[in-house]
Design a protein around this motif. Structure first.
Motif, PDB file in Angstrom:
ATOM      1  N   ALA A 336       0.893  -0.956   0.078  1.00  0.00           N
ATOM      2  CA  ALA A 336      -0.080  -0.004  -0.061  1.00  0.00           C
ATOM      3  C   ALA A 336       1.004   1.273  -0.018  1.00  0.00           C
ATOM      4  N   ARG A 337       1.988   1.153   0.670  1.00  0.00           N
ATOM      5  CA  ARG A 337       3.003   2.496   0.732  1.00  0.00           C
ATOM      6  C   ARG A 337       4.143   1.625   0.458  1.00  0.00           C
ATOM      7  N   GLY A 338       5.047   2.622  -0.304  1.00  0.00           N
ATOM      8  CA  GLY A 338       6.481   2.373  -0.138  1.00  0.00           C
ATOM      9  C   GLY A 338       7.427   2.590   1.044  1.00  0.00           C
ATOM     10  N   PRO A 339       8.682   2.230   0.949  1.00  0.00           N
ATOM     11  CA  PRO A 339       9.336   2.289   2.053  1.00  0.00           C
ATOM     12  C   PRO A 339       9.655   3.857   2.667  1.00  0.00           C
ATOM     13  N   PHE A 340       9.722   4.635   1.628  1.00  0.00           N
ATOM     14  CA  PHE A 340       9.832   5.949   2.083  1.00  0.00           C
ATOM     15  C   PHE A 340       8.774   6.901   2.700  1.00  0.00           C
TER      16      PHE A 340
END
Length: 353
Positions: A336-340
């Motif tokens: 759903a969200r990237g690492p950053f």
């Protein structure tokens, strides 16, 4: 890795050959044909070509059932795929040849030696590799200026991500034509440097191994680790379920390779993963998702911390942009969200802790 020149005189890729009719190769062939390219699907023996055609037919039959394609469209797609027995019989005037055989340098090199002899001087050679050095493969190909690495994600007819990895000697025309082909397939393209693991596997593989270490140390059960990971990363499958889906041997091979190439002992495959592969088993996950809050916090901290640390390394080494790291996680892994984005949501100070 920016600034590709799509010149007006650039000749677009129109004909494609895929060497290897296994699950990945047949998937690339299927997707290529779906987007109205003419494609040869090549393998060593007729039985393997026929198996690839059966895999494609089964996927397309499912697509008809789901009303994605009509029966007429399926026949047109299959009509664009020509089965070829023997790499040496690949058409000499093919624009782009993508090798998708077993992840072994010597096997791939032998394929490229044959292709370099039978294909004309304008043919671009590409390797669908998830780990091997593109620069070394380019040198082995005999035409390093017309060589590029491609990393499709499974299943290539469904997963929209592809990593394009130019070699040191890849020409601008080679890069531009390959990227244009990938975009013609509807792919989200990440252009990245030739470094072990490229982008997505560089942080995803250590994440899988860290989950194995958590289990090995008795922090929690596999089911509990999966459950905590699914909530922390907002994903549909946890690390153990994902390994069962793709096969524990792939996880072990990938993490051992990164450990060797990056000289990082932490990445050496966990003993429980190694034993699992040697026994030919899969993870027994079960339904026991209960664990203490302290255990859950350790799971979150270590899994998130592993991803944050490696994502930072990727950007520091200028393998690709921060935005592309996040894009790779969301498109290729369906996070759903990237690492950053996860780090920003958590707060930079907490992410660094």
């Amino acid at each position: 890795m920016e600034g590709i020149d799509f010149g007006q005189n650039m000749q677009p890729v129109q004909s494609v050959a895929i060497i290897g009719a296994g699950n990945m190769g047949s998937g690339i062939a299927q997707k290529t044909a779906q987007e109205e390219f003419d494609v040869q699907m090549v393998d060593r023996e007729a039985q393997w070509v026929e198996r690839g055609q059966t895999i494609i037919s089964d996927f397309l039959a499912e697509a008809v059932e789901r009303r994605i394609f009509s029966p007429e469209q399926v026949e047109q797609i299959k009509g664009r795929i020509t089965g070829v027995v023997g790499t040496e019989n690949t058409a000499s005037d093919t624009d782009l040849v993508i090798e998708a055989v077993f992840e072994d340098f010597d096997i791939k090199s032998a394929v490229f030696n044959t292709l370099n002899e039978v294909c004309n001087e304008n043919t671009i050679l590409a390797s669908n590799t998830s780990s091997l050095s593109v620069n070394e493969l380019a040198l082995a190909s005999g035409r390093p200026d017309r060589f590029v690495g491609l990393h499709f994600f499974y299943h290539p007819a469904k997963n929209r991500l592809v990593e394009v990895i130019p070699g040191e000697d890849s020409s601008e025309d080679t890069i531009a034509r390959t990227v244009q082909y990938c975009r013609g397939l509807g792919k989200v393209v990440i252009l990245c440097k030739d470094r072990p693991g490229f982008v997505v596997n560089r942080f995803f593989v250590p994440w899988l191994n860290e989950a194995c270490l958590l289990l090995q140390e008795g922090v929690a059960s596999a089911a509990a680790i999966d459950a905590v990971a699914m909530k922390a990363f907002r994903i549909g499958l946890g690390p153990f379920a994902l390994m069962n889906l793709t096969g524990p041997p792939i996880a072990l091979h990938s993490t051992d390779y990164l450990a060797e190439q990056l000289e990082t002992p932490r990445y050496v495959g966990a003993e429980n993963l190694r034993e699992m592969v040697e026994a030919g088993n899969q993870w027994e996950i079960g339904d026991d998702t209960e664990c203490s809050e302290d255990a859950a916090q350790e799971i979150r901290t270590r899994l998130l911390g592993q991803v944050f640390a490696v994502a930072g390394q990727i950007v520091d080494e200028e393998i690709c942009s921060l935005e592309d790291v996040d894009r790779g996680a969301k498109v290729g892994l369906r996070w759903a969200r990237g690492p950053f984005e996860l780090a920003n949501r958590l707060g930079i100070d907490d992410a660094k802790a």
